[in-house]
Every structure is written in C-alpha cells, then in structure tokens.
Design a protein around this motif. Structure first.
Motif, PDB file in Angstrom:
ATOM      1  N   SER A 298      66.470 108.892  97.628  1.00 46.47           N
ATOM      2  CA  SER A 298      67.586 107.948  97.598  1.00 46.47           C
ATOM      3  C   SER A 298      67.103 106.651  96.971  1.00 46.47           C
ATOM      4  CB  SER A 298      68.136 107.701  99.001  1.00 46.47           C
ATOM      5  OG  SER A 298      67.123 107.213  99.832  1.00 46.47           O
ATOM      6  N   ILE A 299      67.994 106.017  96.234  1.00 49.56           N
ATOM      7  CA  ILE A 299      67.650 104.769  95.544  1.00 49.56           C
ATOM      8  C   ILE A 299      68.374 103.613  96.226  1.00 49.56           C
ATOM      9  CG2 ILE A 299      67.876 103.497  93.375  1.00 49.56           C
ATOM     10  CD1 ILE A 299      67.479 106.023  91.871  1.00 49.56           C
ATOM     11  N   HIS A 300      67.640 102.526  96.472  1.00 51.86           N
ATOM     12  CA  HIS A 300      68.226 101.319  97.073  1.00 51.86           C
ATOM     13  C   HIS A 300      67.940 100.139  96.173  1.00 51.86           C
ATOM     14  CE1 HIS A 300      68.585 103.633 100.774  1.00 51.86           C
ATOM     15  NE2 HIS A 300      67.326 103.983 100.605  1.00 51.86           N
ATOM     16  N   PRO A 301      68.793  99.168  95.987  1.00 52.99           N
ATOM     17  CA  PRO A 301      70.195  99.316  96.387  1.00 52.99           C
ATOM     18  C   PRO A 301      70.937 100.188  95.390  1.00 52.99           C
ATOM     19  CG  PRO A 301      69.841  97.215  95.297  1.00 52.99           C
ATOM     20  CD  PRO A 301      68.510  97.904  95.314  1.00 52.99           C
ATOM     21  N   SER A 302      71.974 100.816  95.842  1.00 55.00           N
ATOM     22  CA  SER A 302      72.758 101.633  94.938  1.00 55.00           C
ATOM     23  C   SER A 302      74.222 101.453  95.284  1.00 55.00           C
ATOM     24  CB  SER A 302      72.357 103.095  95.077  1.00 55.00           C
ATOM     25  OG  SER A 302      72.975 103.873  94.081  1.00 55.00           O
ATOM     26  N   PRO A 303      75.118 101.042  94.386  1.00 55.74           N
ATOM     27  CA  PRO A 303      74.793 100.731  92.995  1.00 55.74           C
ATOM     28  C   PRO A 303      73.980  99.438  92.881  1.00 55.74           C
ATOM     29  CG  PRO A 303      77.074 100.180  93.472  1.00 55.74           C
ATOM     30  CD  PRO A 303      76.525 100.844  94.698  1.00 55.74           C
ATOM     31  N   GLN A 316      64.139 100.372  94.834  1.00 55.98           N
ATOM     32  CA  GLN A 316      63.258 101.200  95.644  1.00 55.98           C
ATOM     33  C   GLN A 316      63.768 102.631  95.669  1.00 55.98           C
ATOM     34  OE1 GLN A 316      61.748  99.406  99.118  1.00 55.98           O
ATOM     35  NE2 GLN A 316      61.663 101.309 100.293  1.00 55.98           N
ATOM     36  N   CYS A 317      62.828 103.563  95.532  1.00 54.99           N
ATOM     37  CA  CYS A 317      63.195 104.971  95.620  1.00 54.99           C
ATOM     38  C   CYS A 317      62.472 105.550  96.826  1.00 54.99           C
ATOM     39  CB  CYS A 317      62.750 105.700  94.353  1.00 54.99           C
ATOM     40  SG  CYS A 317      63.023 107.478  94.425  1.00 54.99           S
ATOM     41  N   GLU A 318      63.251 106.077  97.766  1.00 56.44           N
ATOM     42  CA  GLU A 318      62.628 106.633  98.959  1.00 56.44           C
ATOM     43  C   GLU A 318      62.692 108.160  98.925  1.00 56.44           C
ATOM     44  OE1 GLU A 318      64.165 105.589 102.823  1.00 56.44           O
ATOM     45  OE2 GLU A 318      62.405 106.474 103.782  1.00 56.44           O
ATOM     46  N   SER A 362      57.710 105.734  99.575  1.00 53.08           N
ATOM     47  CA  SER A 362      58.624 105.057  98.642  1.00 53.08           C
ATOM     48  C   SER A 362      57.877 104.508  97.444  1.00 53.08           C
ATOM     49  CB  SER A 362      59.336 103.895  99.331  1.00 53.08           C
ATOM     50  OG  SER A 362      60.119 104.369 100.380  1.00 53.08           O
ATOM     51  N   SER A 363      58.638 104.308  96.381  1.00 53.43           N
ATOM     52  CA  SER A 363      58.108 103.635  95.206  1.00 53.43           C
ATOM     53  C   SER A 363      58.974 102.418  94.949  1.00 53.43           C
ATOM     54  CB  SER A 363      58.150 104.571  94.001  1.00 53.43           C
ATOM     55  OG  SER A 363      57.840 103.851  92.829  1.00 53.43           O
TER      56      SER A 363
END
Ligand SMILES: *[C@@H]1O[C@H](CO)[C@@H](O)[C@H](O)[C@H]1NC(C)=O
Length: 447
Positions: A298-303, A316-318, A362-363
């Motif tokens: 999941s990507i944050h924040p999205s959108p 951030q990609c978790e 996460s990255s």
C-alpha cells in the motif's frame, strides 16, 4: 559397381549397429538401476569401541525386482572392492524410480548412501507395543543394510532396510519409505500435503506384527512431534499440533502415511521427518516445507497531494503479510510519454513481525521534483521483489503550474467549458419551464 557395393555394405553395418545400440539401451533403461553408492560405516577403534569417525567406500548396488534376474555379475570397476558389491531384490520396484537412472552422461547424479544396520526394539510409546513379546526372532540374525537415496531434481527420496542371510551379498528389501514431496512450497492458509508412503515385504516374519508411523518437525534445533500412530493397537499419540491429519484407512490399505496440514502457517516452515517402524526396524525420509507468501502493498499518502515544481514529495510504500524475510522494494515512474523508468531506491525501514509470523517493511521515497523530471505527472509505482512473486502498487502524481497547458489540456478545457455552458443552459431552461408550469397550474386553479 564395386563402389556401390561397399556403400551398401557399410550402410548395412551401420543399420545393424544402430539397432543393436538401440535395443541394448532400451533394455538397460527399462530395468532397475545399477547404483553407485557410498558405503559409510563407523570406524571401530582398537579396543572394539567406536571412535565416532566414519569410513566411506565406493560400493555398487545391482538392483532387480526379481531374485532370479540377477545375471552373472558384470565387471566390477577397479576402484570398488568386490566386498562392496551388493545384489538387491526389491519386489516393489521402489528403487527402480526413474529419477535414480538419469540419462547416460548426465551431470547431475542421484545420491546414494548405504550403512550397516542394527535391528533393535524401540522404546517410543507408540512403537513399543510392536516388540512386546521381548524376544528377538532368529530372523534378525543376518546382515542388515539401510540405504538412503535421493533422486535427481528432488523427485523422490527413499529409505530402505535390506536383509541378506549372513555372509551373502543377496539383499532383500524388507521395508521402504519414500516421499515425492522432497521440497515443498506452500502459500499461507492453504492445505498442504507432505507425501510419505511405505512398503513392507509381506513374506517377512516382521510384517504381520504391526507398524507405527511418526511425523516429527525440526527447525533450527527445535523439534516437536507432529503426529504419531500406532498401527498395531490403532492408537494416536497426543500432540499439540492442530490441523495435522493422517488418513488411518489409507495408511493400513495403501501404506500411505502422508501428512496433511489443513492450513499452512509461517511456523510450519521447516524440516519434517516421516519415520515408519516395524518391530526392530525403522526407516525414515526427510522433507522440507517452506511457507512462501508475497507481500501486500500500500502507498501512503494515496492519492498524493498535488505537487508544485521544486517541492519534495514524501511517499511511503508498505509491504506487509509476507514470508520469508527476503524483500527488495523499488520505485518506478511512468510519465505521460508512457515510458517507465526506475527511480533511486527509497530508504528501507526495519522489519516488523506480526502475530501470525509474517513480516512487514516499508520504503520511504523522497521525491525531489526539481531534480527528477516528472513532467506534468504520471504514475508512481512501488515494486516489491519477493520469492513468492513480484508485486506492484501504483498511485498518481500530478504536478501543477509546471508549464503552459498542452494542446490536449487546452482542448479538454474548451470541452469542459462547452459542457458547462450546455449544462447551465439546460438547467436554466428546465427551471424556467417548470416555473411557468407552476404558474399555469396556479392560473387554472384560480379559474
Ligand atoms: C496419499 O494420501 C494423500 C492424502 O492424505 C493424498 O493426497 C495422496 O494423493 C495419496 N497418495 C497416494 C500415492 O495414494
């Protein structure tokens, strides 16, 4: 004319040779293998005690399904002692599995080891009933060998116990245990079956006295009993393992002692040992199970918020719910030109382990819009490379005030304007017409 004659003769010879070569190769592939094995035994010290060291000698197993079909012994290679040549009769043809006879010249070879074997009663609770009578039959006084074989491409593992009347090299397979799931991978939560089948020589006096089956688990020095079954008294051992199933009917009828784990969990990863006991004998095979589950991303924040040129975006990609702990997280960007390119990797956080044993990591990407040419925006993708497969998640980046609107944008704006204009027109028309309707009604009532 003579020339023609010679050519004719030569071709005839060639055809003969071809046929001969063919028939000899087909006969050798249909029979059981001539196995090269390591004969490994413990070195006996000077006082007769064991020193713990082992010796390893080359040996040869002539395998056949029928005692009478062992032909005259072929030439023994000079590096093998005639003492280490054995004739093995295996009526079940377990040792004739194709993965033990690789094509000639194949670089990968099956593995085979044989050891002298000492029959002995077991004290394990689920095995002890097999040797209750407490006297060892004279049948046990013989030359016993155990053989463990590993087929090419992990197709099969076999463990056999063989008996030869003392002083002969004529061995009969008495007990064989096999598995065809030498190395298994399973997704989380799925049922997984670990194969284990056994065969017992019906003519052996040990065959009528019952058997026992045991599955043990081992991982980094930790071991536990997964399932055990005493086939003589039809009893199962108490274990802590939930959802581990043996099919008792199948064990008795077909010698199928396969273990089914109803729902694969992370803690099931490890080594499993299937042991089959006869009175005084045991044979076991080892299989590996690895639970492999790719991450959810999941990507944050999205959108993402609209970006202004020069601004640094924090994304951030978790990755979560994955096992084993082996993950690469990367980023890609696909601009309006449709071309994907790799971005510099973000910074990787430490991993965390969830209650079910799966990991998350996460990255964090700091995307400097002044350094990275993002154009008017595009698609940002997080790519996770994992033994369970490559996963992706994407989000949209929009950069505003970047440049004068493109032709498409202008046309879109004109389009939007037209639609808006039309909408306003339509609304005002419906409004006025319905208003006049009301007025009409009012008038009619008054009349
Ligand atoms: C043995 O039993 C398992 C289930 O317990 C089954 O999946 C497997 O196909 C069986 N194998 C054979 C050879 O019958």
């Amino acid at each position: 004319m003579t020339n023609f004659h010679t050519i004719y003769k030569l071709s005839l010879v060639a055809v003969c040779c071809f046929i001969q070569a063919n028939s000899s190769s087909s006969s050798s592939s249909s029979s059981c293998p001539l196995m090269e094995c390591w004969f490994v035994q413990e070195k006996t010290g000077r006082g007769g005690g064991l020193t713990g060291a082992t010796t390893q000698e080359k040996s040869l197993l002539h395998i056949s399904t029928d005692a009478n079909s062992h032909g005259e012994s072929q030439r023994v290679p000079s590096d093998i002692s005639p003492d280490r040549v054995f004739f093995v009769t295996d009526p079940a043809a377990t040792l004739c599995h194709r993965s033990l006879s690789p094509p000639r010249g194949s670089i990968i070879k099956p593995q085979c080891e044989i050891n002298p074997y000492q029959p002995h009663p077991s004290t394990l609770k689920w095995v002890a009933p097999l040797t209750e009578s407490a006297f060892s039959p004279i049948y046990l006084q013989a030359d016993w060998l155990s053989a463990s074989l590993h087929g090419i491409n992990n197709e099969v593992v076999i463990s056999s116990i063989m008996r030869a009347p003392t002083g002969t090299k004529e061995n009969n397979v008495i007990l064989s245990v096999t598995s065809k799931t030498v190395s298994v991978k399973s997704r989380l939560g799925k049922p997984v079956t670990l194969d284990c089948n056994f065969w017992v020589d019906r003519s052996s006096p040990l065959s009528g006295s019952g058997f026992a089956v045991e599955w043990r688990y081992q991982f980094r020095g930790e071991g536990r009993l997964v399932a055990a079954y005493d086939g003589k008294t039809d009893r199962i051992a108490d274990t802590q393992e939930e959802g581990a199933i043996l099919d008792f009917e199948s064990i008795h009828e077909k010698g199928n002692a396969s273990l089914t784990l109803q729902e694969a969990k992370v803690r099931h990863s490890g080594t499993y040992i299937c042991t089959v006991y006869l009175p005084y004998l045991l044979a076991q095979v080892v299989v590996e199970l690895e639970i492999v589950e790719p991450p959810s991303l999941s990507i944050h924040p999205s959108p993402l918020p609209l970006a202004v040129p020069g601004q640094t975006l924090m994304v951030q990609c978790e990755a979560s719910g994955f096992t084993p702990l082996s993950l690469e997280l990367g980023w890609e960007f696909k601009g309006s030109d449709g071309k994907s390119r790799r971005l510099e990797p973000g910074s990787l956080t430490g991993h965390r382990q969830a209650w079910d044993g799966t990991y998350s990591q996460s990255s964090r990407l700091e995307l400097d819009t002044s350094k990275t040419d993002l154009g008017t925006g595009g698609e940002l993708t997080c790519v996770a490379v994992h033994p369970g497969g490559t996963q992706q998640a994407s989000t949209t980046i929009s950069v505003i005030g970047f440049s004068t609107p493109s032709i498409e944008d202008s046309m879109a704006m004109v389009g939007v304007a037209l639609v808006l204009y039309g909408l306003i027109k339509f609304m005002s028309w419906t409004f006025t017409s319905s208003g006049s309707n009301e007025a009409d009604k009012q008038q009619k009532k008054e009349e």
